[in-house]
Design an enzyme around this catalytic site. Sequence first.
Site, PDB file in Angstrom:
ATOM      1  N   PRO A  76       0.787  -1.228   0.000  1.00  0.00           N
ATOM      2  CA  PRO A  76       0.000   0.000   0.000  1.00  0.00           C
ATOM      3  C   PRO A  76       0.824   1.287   0.000  1.00  0.00           C
ATOM      4  O   PRO A  76       0.276   2.375  -0.106  1.00  0.00           O
ATOM      5  CB  PRO A  76      -0.803  -0.120   1.298  1.00  0.00           C
ATOM      6  CG  PRO A  76       0.034  -0.993   2.167  1.00  0.00           C
ATOM      7  CD  PRO A  76       0.728  -1.959   1.265  1.00  0.00           C
ATOM      8  N   ASP A 103       2.998   1.382 -11.677  1.00  0.00           N
ATOM      9  CA  ASP A 103       1.752   2.136 -11.707  1.00  0.00           C
ATOM     10  C   ASP A 103       1.907   3.440 -10.952  1.00  0.00           C
ATOM     11  O   ASP A 103       2.843   3.624 -10.194  1.00  0.00           O
ATOM     12  CB  ASP A 103       0.651   1.312 -11.015  1.00  0.00           C
ATOM     13  CG  ASP A 103       0.187   0.178 -11.906  1.00  0.00           C
ATOM     14  OD1 ASP A 103       0.467   0.244 -13.099  1.00  0.00           O
ATOM     15  OD2 ASP A 103      -0.443  -0.761 -11.380  1.00  0.00           O
ATOM     16  N   LYS A 115      -1.887   4.850 -14.349  1.00  0.00           N
ATOM     17  CA  LYS A 115      -3.261   5.000 -14.816  1.00  0.00           C
ATOM     18  C   LYS A 115      -4.037   5.641 -13.697  1.00  0.00           C
ATOM     19  O   LYS A 115      -3.984   5.188 -12.568  1.00  0.00           O
ATOM     20  CB  LYS A 115      -3.867   3.621 -15.098  1.00  0.00           C
ATOM     21  CG  LYS A 115      -3.462   3.079 -16.423  1.00  0.00           C
ATOM     22  CD  LYS A 115      -4.305   1.900 -16.785  1.00  0.00           C
ATOM     23  CE  LYS A 115      -3.958   0.719 -15.935  1.00  0.00           C
ATOM     24  NZ  LYS A 115      -4.188  -0.552 -16.579  1.00  0.00           N
ATOM     25  N   GLY A 164      -0.276  -2.502  -3.966  1.00  0.00           N
ATOM     26  CA  GLY A 164      -1.002  -3.515  -3.202  1.00  0.00           C
ATOM     27  C   GLY A 164      -0.619  -4.913  -3.639  1.00  0.00           C
ATOM     28  O   GLY A 164       0.563  -5.254  -3.745  1.00  0.00           O
ATOM     29  N   ASP A 165      -1.634  -5.723  -3.913  1.00  0.00           N
ATOM     30  CA  ASP A 165      -1.408  -7.070  -4.414  1.00  0.00           C
ATOM     31  C   ASP A 165      -1.730  -7.059  -5.911  1.00  0.00           C
ATOM     32  O   ASP A 165      -2.780  -6.543  -6.318  1.00  0.00           O
ATOM     33  CB  ASP A 165      -2.323  -8.052  -3.676  1.00  0.00           C
ATOM     34  CG  ASP A 165      -2.037  -9.466  -4.118  1.00  0.00           C
ATOM     35  OD1 ASP A 165      -1.322 -10.176  -3.409  1.00  0.00           O
ATOM     36  OD2 ASP A 165      -2.527  -9.866  -5.206  1.00  0.00           O
ATOM     37  N   MET A 214     -11.396   1.851  -5.434  1.00  0.00           N
ATOM     38  CA  MET A 214     -11.764   2.841  -6.457  1.00  0.00           C
ATOM     39  C   MET A 214     -13.187   3.341  -6.211  1.00  0.00           C
ATOM     40  O   MET A 214     -13.998   3.442  -7.143  1.00  0.00           O
ATOM     41  CB  MET A 214     -11.631   2.231  -7.869  1.00  0.00           C
ATOM     42  CG  MET A 214     -10.192   1.849  -8.169  1.00  0.00           C
ATOM     43  SD  MET A 214      -9.996   0.928  -9.688  1.00  0.00           S
ATOM     44  CE  MET A 214     -10.348  -0.745  -9.152  1.00  0.00           C
ATOM     45  N   ALA A 273      -3.596   4.672   3.029  1.00  0.00           N
ATOM     46  CA  ALA A 273      -3.310   3.676   4.063  1.00  0.00           C
ATOM     47  C   ALA A 273      -1.818   3.352   4.098  1.00  0.00           C
ATOM     48  O   ALA A 273      -1.189   3.212   3.041  1.00  0.00           O
ATOM     49  CB  ALA A 273      -4.112   2.406   3.778  1.00  0.00           C
TER      50      ALA A 273
HETATM   51  N1  SAH Z   1      -3.845  -3.877  -6.445  1.00  0.00           N
HETATM   52  C1  SAH Z   1      -4.195  -2.830  -5.518  1.00  0.00           C
HETATM   53  C2  SAH Z   1      -5.478  -2.128  -5.905  1.00  0.00           C
HETATM   54  C3  SAH Z   1      -5.399  -1.364  -7.210  1.00  0.00           C
HETATM   55  S1  SAH Z   1      -6.892  -0.513  -7.563  1.00  0.00           S
HETATM   56  C4  SAH Z   1      -4.270  -3.415  -4.106  1.00  0.00           C
HETATM   57  O1  SAH Z   1      -4.219  -4.628  -3.943  1.00  0.00           O
HETATM   58  O2  SAH Z   1      -4.334  -2.627  -3.152  1.00  0.00           O
HETATM   59  C5  SAH Z   1      -6.541   1.083  -6.893  1.00  0.00           C
HETATM   60  C6  SAH Z   1      -7.376   1.328  -5.657  1.00  0.00           C
HETATM   61  O3  SAH Z   1      -6.783   0.681  -4.548  1.00  0.00           O
HETATM   62  C7  SAH Z   1      -7.469   2.786  -5.253  1.00  0.00           C
HETATM   63  O4  SAH Z   1      -8.450   3.464  -5.970  1.00  0.00           O
HETATM   64  C8  SAH Z   1      -7.804   2.656  -3.789  1.00  0.00           C
HETATM   65  O5  SAH Z   1      -9.174   2.357  -3.617  1.00  0.00           O
HETATM   66  C9  SAH Z   1      -7.025   1.420  -3.368  1.00  0.00           C
HETATM   67  N2  SAH Z   1      -5.721   1.760  -2.755  1.00  0.00           N
HETATM   68  C10 SAH Z   1      -4.507   1.488  -3.234  1.00  0.00           C
HETATM   69  N3  SAH Z   1      -3.546   1.907  -2.375  1.00  0.00           N
HETATM   70  C11 SAH Z   1      -4.199   2.455  -1.325  1.00  0.00           C
HETATM   71  C12 SAH Z   1      -3.793   3.054  -0.110  1.00  0.00           C
HETATM   72  N4  SAH Z   1      -2.496   3.182   0.205  1.00  0.00           N
HETATM   73  N5  SAH Z   1      -4.740   3.509   0.738  1.00  0.00           N
HETATM   74  C13 SAH Z   1      -6.050   3.373   0.442  1.00  0.00           C
HETATM   75  N6  SAH Z   1      -6.476   2.812  -0.691  1.00  0.00           N
HETATM   76  C14 SAH Z   1      -5.588   2.366  -1.567  1.00  0.00           C
END
Ligand code: SAH
Length: 463
Positions: free
Chosen positions: A226, A249, A271, A303-304, A384, A413
């Site tokens: 995150p 990304d 994106k 994230g993942d 999102m 986060a």
């Molecule tokens: N693959 C990522 C998600 C990608 S979609 C994962 O597993 O976390 C992108 C969305 O992820 C953002 O619009 C938001 O809703 C969330 N996101 C990603 N990083 C975040 C963070 N640090 N804090 C809160 N939401 C986050």
Amino acid sequence: MQHFPIFMDLAGHRVVLAGGSDAALAKLRLLLKTEARLTVLAADPAPEIVRWAAEGRLRLVRRGVEPGDALCAALFYAATDDDAEDARAARLARADGALVNMVDNLAGSQFITPAIVDRDPVTVAIGTEGAAPVLARTIKRELEERLSPALGTLARIGKGFRHAAERLPFGRARRDFWADYYDRAGPRALADGGEPALMPALDRLLEDHLGRTDAPGHVVFVGAGPGDPDLLTMKARKALDTADVVIHDRLVTPQILELARREALILDVGKEGFGPHTEQGDINALIVAHVRAGQQVVRLKSGDPTIFGRLDEEIEAMEGAGLDWSIVPGITAASASVAAIGQSLTRRGRNGSVRLLTGHDMKGFADHDWAQLARPGEVAAIYMGKRAARFLQGRLLMHGADPATPVTVVENASRADERRIATTLGLLEPTLTEANLGGPALVLYGLAPRRAAEMSIPLQEAL
Ligand code: SAH
């Protein structure tokens, strides 16, 4: 960074030191490791200094500093164990044009001497700008333990072989050769036959590597987590360490990109929800092109990578091109967000399942099984969801969800600017709009922060 670390060539250059007792001895022990021409000015020098002078290792002048003593000196050390005398000596040396260090006087020094781990020609310099000398000593001790005493020998002999190793193509082939030497072949040869065994071992290793056919390229889809670099997996760090190319990304933080190999090519294919972006097809083509060229590609996703990461499209592009790939999972935003509010995604007696939803998909706001979600105790992590809040709220209320259902929004986060906003389904809008979220945000439906302390905005204020 007030002090910029550099390594200075002292071979054959003049270094002058004023002082003849403890502080002087400590500095001289370090300076004697160099090839500098040392001059010591001391009216009453310690016996070691007299001995070093007799051995021809330094020139000793038995008096205090006088104008002109530091002329043509690269460096000057004021180390007399007497503050007033150090200040006088430093003034004179500066007038002579030398760079001056005053022992234990940061403000009076133009340069400082770091703590040193010496595996010549490999030297590790540790500096804390005077903030934490104890920490510098601890780091030095740890490195002393970790770096084999043989490292210097390996590096010295290796240096003499660099030219020969240029027979291997620049880039990965050469890097693999050296990694093999330092990690495996070198230490083994040294253990078996001592220093004379190293050159023959290098020759054999080179022949072996020259005989290898070009290693194929590879892409690893890596979860960057995150945002907090401490939440990267060890595997992710290793992948970044060896990457030739990193394609990332928008949500991957600069602190994480910092960890990529220094020579790696870093490409941003960010994106943004509805904003400008690189077409998915172009991203796929970019990955394929670099892997085809034999490179180690890290496709870094926030994230993942398996969660709302359009991973399958990229994997299919790889499969279509007959190329090799693998996945390193990461910590998803939902995990980081529930951790931030001290909650669990699942809980006995409350919810035995949890949903990961997207607020919008390629066609617009995403539809889900609202009737299911509207039931009491349901928990969902909505990705999102910033712009879809009003839509989500409307759909859920329409399907009978309780307006008092807790909802917590976690922005950024795990990052330094993390914000947690606790509200309810009934108030999700306008709370979200008013919160003016600038960073990525996750909507945790059905969860409130466990403790008030886990909220960065008090409930009343958010309402
Ligand atoms: N693959 C990522 C998600 C990608 S979609 C994962 O597993 O976390 C992108 C969305 O992820 C953002 O619009 C938001 O809703 C969330 N996101 C990603 N990083 C975040 C963070 N640090 N804090 C809160 N939401 C986050």
